[in-house]
Design an enzyme around this catalytic site. Sequence first.
Site, mmCIF file in Angstrom:
data_model
loop_
_atom_site.group_PDB
_atom_site.id
_atom_site.type_symbol
_atom_site.label_atom_id
_atom_site.label_comp_id
_atom_site.label_asym_id
_atom_site.label_seq_id
_atom_site.Cartn_x
_atom_site.Cartn_y
_atom_site.Cartn_z
ATOM 1 N N ILE A 192 -25.163 -36.925 34.479
ATOM 2 C CA ILE A 192 -24.968 -37.079 35.892
ATOM 3 C C ILE A 192 -27.014 -37.935 36.022
ATOM 4 C CG2 ILE A 192 -24.413 -37.431 38.708
ATOM 5 C CD1 ILE A 192 -22.335 -35.761 37.861
ATOM 6 N N ALA A 208 -30.100 -31.572 40.085
ATOM 7 C CA ALA A 208 -30.202 -30.416 38.888
ATOM 8 C C ALA A 208 -29.454 -29.292 39.363
ATOM 9 C CB ALA A 208 -31.278 -29.748 39.456
ATOM 10 N N TYR A 240 -20.862 -21.592 42.912
ATOM 11 C CA TYR A 240 -21.144 -23.431 42.350
ATOM 12 C C TYR A 240 -20.791 -23.571 43.740
ATOM 13 C CZ TYR A 240 -21.017 -27.217 40.364
ATOM 14 O OH TYR A 240 -20.998 -28.945 39.564
HETATM 15 N N1 CAA Z 1 -5.368 -21.332 40.499
HETATM 16 C C1 CAA Z 1 -4.645 -19.758 40.245
HETATM 17 N N2 CAA Z 1 -4.636 -19.385 39.578
HETATM 18 C C2 CAA Z 1 -5.235 -19.894 38.287
HETATM 19 C C3 CAA Z 1 -6.350 -20.962 37.964
HETATM 20 C C4 CAA Z 1 -6.385 -22.019 39.528
HETATM 21 N N3 CAA Z 1 -6.410 -23.042 39.173
HETATM 22 N N4 CAA Z 1 -6.716 -21.165 36.851
HETATM 23 C C5 CAA Z 1 -7.125 -19.602 36.140
HETATM 24 N N5 CAA Z 1 -5.450 -19.352 36.910
HETATM 25 C C6 CAA Z 1 -5.320 -17.612 36.616
HETATM 26 C C7 CAA Z 1 -4.798 -17.721 34.819
HETATM 27 O O1 CAA Z 1 -3.687 -18.685 35.280
HETATM 28 C C8 CAA Z 1 -4.614 -16.039 34.528
HETATM 29 O O2 CAA Z 1 -3.209 -15.900 34.912
HETATM 30 P P1 CAA Z 1 -2.710 -15.110 34.227
HETATM 31 O O3 CAA Z 1 -3.599 -13.642 33.866
HETATM 32 O O4 CAA Z 1 -1.239 -14.670 35.295
HETATM 33 O O5 CAA Z 1 -2.010 -15.850 33.108
HETATM 34 C C9 CAA Z 1 -5.702 -16.044 35.417
HETATM 35 O O6 CAA Z 1 -5.864 -16.391 37.132
HETATM 36 C C10 CAA Z 1 -7.156 -15.519 34.472
HETATM 37 O O7 CAA Z 1 -7.440 -16.859 34.147
HETATM 38 P P2 CAA Z 1 -8.529 -17.213 32.607
HETATM 39 O O8 CAA Z 1 -7.110 -16.647 31.212
HETATM 40 O O9 CAA Z 1 -8.418 -18.196 32.376
HETATM 41 O O10 CAA Z 1 -9.723 -16.641 32.840
HETATM 42 P P3 CAA Z 1 -11.049 -15.903 32.231
HETATM 43 O O11 CAA Z 1 -11.552 -14.771 32.790
HETATM 44 O O12 CAA Z 1 -10.841 -16.425 30.773
HETATM 45 O O13 CAA Z 1 -11.634 -17.620 33.328
HETATM 46 C C11 CAA Z 1 -12.572 -19.117 34.707
HETATM 47 C C12 CAA Z 1 -11.648 -17.911 34.472
HETATM 48 C C13 CAA Z 1 -13.934 -18.943 33.755
HETATM 49 C C14 CAA Z 1 -12.415 -19.507 35.768
HETATM 50 C C15 CAA Z 1 -11.503 -19.929 33.582
HETATM 51 O O14 CAA Z 1 -10.809 -20.522 34.295
HETATM 52 C C16 CAA Z 1 -12.421 -21.632 33.971
HETATM 53 O O15 CAA Z 1 -13.460 -21.983 33.385
HETATM 54 N N6 CAA Z 1 -11.836 -22.760 34.423
HETATM 55 C C17 CAA Z 1 -12.686 -23.534 34.963
HETATM 56 C C18 CAA Z 1 -13.755 -23.402 36.283
HETATM 57 C C19 CAA Z 1 -14.102 -25.447 36.541
HETATM 58 O O16 CAA Z 1 -13.458 -25.903 37.111
HETATM 59 N N7 CAA Z 1 -15.334 -25.351 36.646
HETATM 60 C C20 CAA Z 1 -16.157 -26.321 36.159
HETATM 61 C C21 CAA Z 1 -17.015 -26.544 35.901
HETATM 62 S S1 CAA Z 1 -17.917 -28.381 35.584
HETATM 63 C C22 CAA Z 1 -18.161 -28.063 37.470
HETATM 64 O O17 CAA Z 1 -18.752 -27.524 37.828
HETATM 65 C C23 CAA Z 1 -19.380 -29.983 37.619
HETATM 66 C C24 CAA Z 1 -18.105 -29.948 39.187
HETATM 67 O O18 CAA Z 1 -18.922 -30.357 40.099
HETATM 68 C C25 CAA Z 1 -16.593 -30.217 39.071
#
Ligand code: CAA
Length: 246
Positions: A15, A88, A152
Amino acid sequence: MTSRIALVTGGTGGIGTAICRRLAQMGHRVATNYRDLARAQNWQMEQKEAGFDFCIVPGDVSAPETAAAMVAAVEKALGPVDILINNAGITHDTTFHKMSALQWQEVVNTNLNSCYNVTRAVIEGMRKRQWGRIIQISSINGQKGQYGQANYAAAKAGMHGFTISLAQESAKLGITVNTVSPGYVGTDMVMAVPEEVRAKIVAQIPVGRLGRPDEIAYAVSFLAAEEAAWITGANLAINGGHYMGW
Ligand code: CAA
């Protein structure tokens, strides 16, 4: 139009690069900071090949001293900063019960405390010159929260609290302070989210796709314009309809 001096923190990112380019296209002189010189020089060369001449200065926004030195270097190279884009940012995504103190602190220092560190170094000059544009690049996740992003989302929500307070203090001085809250944009940061998680997120976006960096830069250029003098304390949500709260 008036050519001004702009500092875009984190300008070498997805961005950030689009914001640097857009401000340059508006006729401004644009600087950004780097932590890795070789990477920044590469970026600067690529931009030059595309017809953009950007000033790069060393600087870590997460500490007051290094941020102040960064602003001093920009002012030495180009002159006083009129437009500041606090862009940043980093992520250390993990569920809160697994989050280390360092993962919390690094995200808050880089994404939120940076607003103090960098803005504090430019605000006196803007107040004296009675003109300024300060724009925070926050996030949809500061508005709606996100699983795995307590650090975040807290920092990004805090950025808008900063905006609406500083906007009140600066309103009579020709300085506007606003926030842009991007949704999920196709940058390295978003592409680092595991593919199956990302696919579920994209499925929630009414426009049906990730955003483009240009689409965020467009909003920044709108708020940075001379004509935007009556827009202050606003939060522009640009997210393909992903979150429509107000
Ligand atoms: N709501 C409810 N439950 C959720 C969920 C959600 N949104 N996301 C994951 N879960 C649940 C999963 O279904 C899973 O459940 P089960 O164990 O019952 O199957 C449990 O939580 C664990 O999920 P993961 O296997 O994904 O767990 P992990 O520890 O491997 O990873 C995490 C967790 C790191 C948070 C990963 O889910 C992730 O990266 N999520 C995305 C986070 C995100 O959106 N980041 C944005 C980055 S970009 C950015 O930040 C720019 C911006 O401004 C938009």
